[in-house]
Design a protein around this motif. Sequence first.
Motif, PDB file in Angstrom:
ATOM      1  N   ALA A   1       0.052   3.577  -4.363  1.00 29.07           N
ATOM      2  CA  ALA A   1      -0.526   4.842  -4.834  1.00 29.07           C
ATOM      3  C   ALA A   1       0.397   5.527  -5.842  1.00 29.07           C
TER       4      ALA A   1
ATOM      5  N   ALA B   1      -7.442   1.918  -4.368  1.00 35.28           N
ATOM      6  CA  ALA B   1      -7.077   2.135  -2.965  1.00 35.28           C
ATOM      7  C   ALA B   1      -8.166   1.630  -2.031  1.00 35.28           C
TER       8      ALA B   1
ATOM      9  N   PRO C   1       0.784  -1.232   0.000  1.00 37.48           N
ATOM     10  CA  PRO C   1       0.000   0.000   0.000  1.00 37.48           C
ATOM     11  C   PRO C   1       0.816   1.283   0.000  1.00 37.48           C
TER      12      PRO C   1
END
Length: 428
Positions: A148, A347, A144
């Motif tokens: 992004a 996300a 994570p």
Amino acid sequence: MTSNPTMVRADPAVDGHHPHGWRIVAALAITSTVGYGTLYYAYAVLLHPMATTLGASTTALTGALTASVLAGALMAIPVGRWLDHHGGRALMTCGSLAATALLVAWSQVHTLRQLYAVMIGIGIAGAMVLYEPAFAVIVSWFTPDRRATALLAVTIVAGFASTIFMPLTGLLTERLGWRGALLVLAAVHGALTAPLHALTVRRPPHAPATTAPDASTRPDHHQRRAIVKAAMRDARFWILATTFIAQGAATSTITVHLVGYLASRGHPATFAAVVAGLLGVLSVTGRLILTGARRRLPVTTIVAVVFAIQAVAVLAMPLLAGTRAGAVITVVGFGLGFGITSLATPALLAERYGTTAYATIAGRLAAPVTIAKAAAPLAAAALLHTSGSYQPLLGAVAACCALAAIGITSRSGSTLAHRAIDRRNDRP
């Protein structure tokens, strides 16, 4: 009192620093740009030359593009299932080869029926090579904290697909005619996308399982099915679907009807087209804002604020858009959310459901959202025809944005991927 030792890694993404992961990002940034440029944006440039040659109305030809989008939406679910089970390499390579062949076939159509058949095929091939499979590959590779940035890199580069390929297609059409332009675009597409997908895309080298000695490093079919079932029973998934359906309908409606609205307010057609063109640039701006701000704020908070700004901007159009400055201000306000969902969706889904069944769940979300994007401009045109005014249309768009802002903030419970797997591990 003992702790539960059966902790299965629900997010099998590898270290974000893995060098091949970034090679995949670079490759997918190129293939997504070429794919959107040749399979989607070129159509707008070729619309009128094709209408003249085929002797059909632009409305009938626009319907072929709508059919293409709908075919891609229907393919999203089986494509997602395939990606979770087999990865993206074979799927994306075959899709690239099929898309190249279909671009050649497109250049040879002589009837409206042939065009519809080719465009439906292009919609299916597009579902195999564009954002959804690219995002699924990236989500599986990155943790994570790096995901992004990886997604942002692809969407920023691909955000310039229209900037690159619409002028290129126009130049090729002037020199070679629309059939010759398509043959050149097919050559570009085939030379870049198929080799990059075949040579670069692969499954990630998953990190070893954590505490359970008998846990497989690669999730099995039963784990994926349990996570997907949990997601489909999760009210949050359907709230999220409603949110993105509403926002997708709003953005596609404004995209199609913005030039007409600004012209109705007395602006010259050239100015209206230039202002509408800001939406593509602003989509990149919105993505940058989301990526930068998420270090301090939750994704849902940022996206809700952007959606609310969109609603306010649309409501302000009747008051401000009569002047050039007001038109630019309102379009900028709306445009900030134009491409934000392409980053927010991965996300939110990965956070909520993990990456084990990400592509399957994302495909089930993408299907209704894409259908809404295709149908909304047609519904808006009917509303505009019935009312004879843009006011009801703008009110509906603002309501959709407000609904999306409210829906995106709805959160509940823990990560369902862990809960679904834990339930399975607890069975005797």
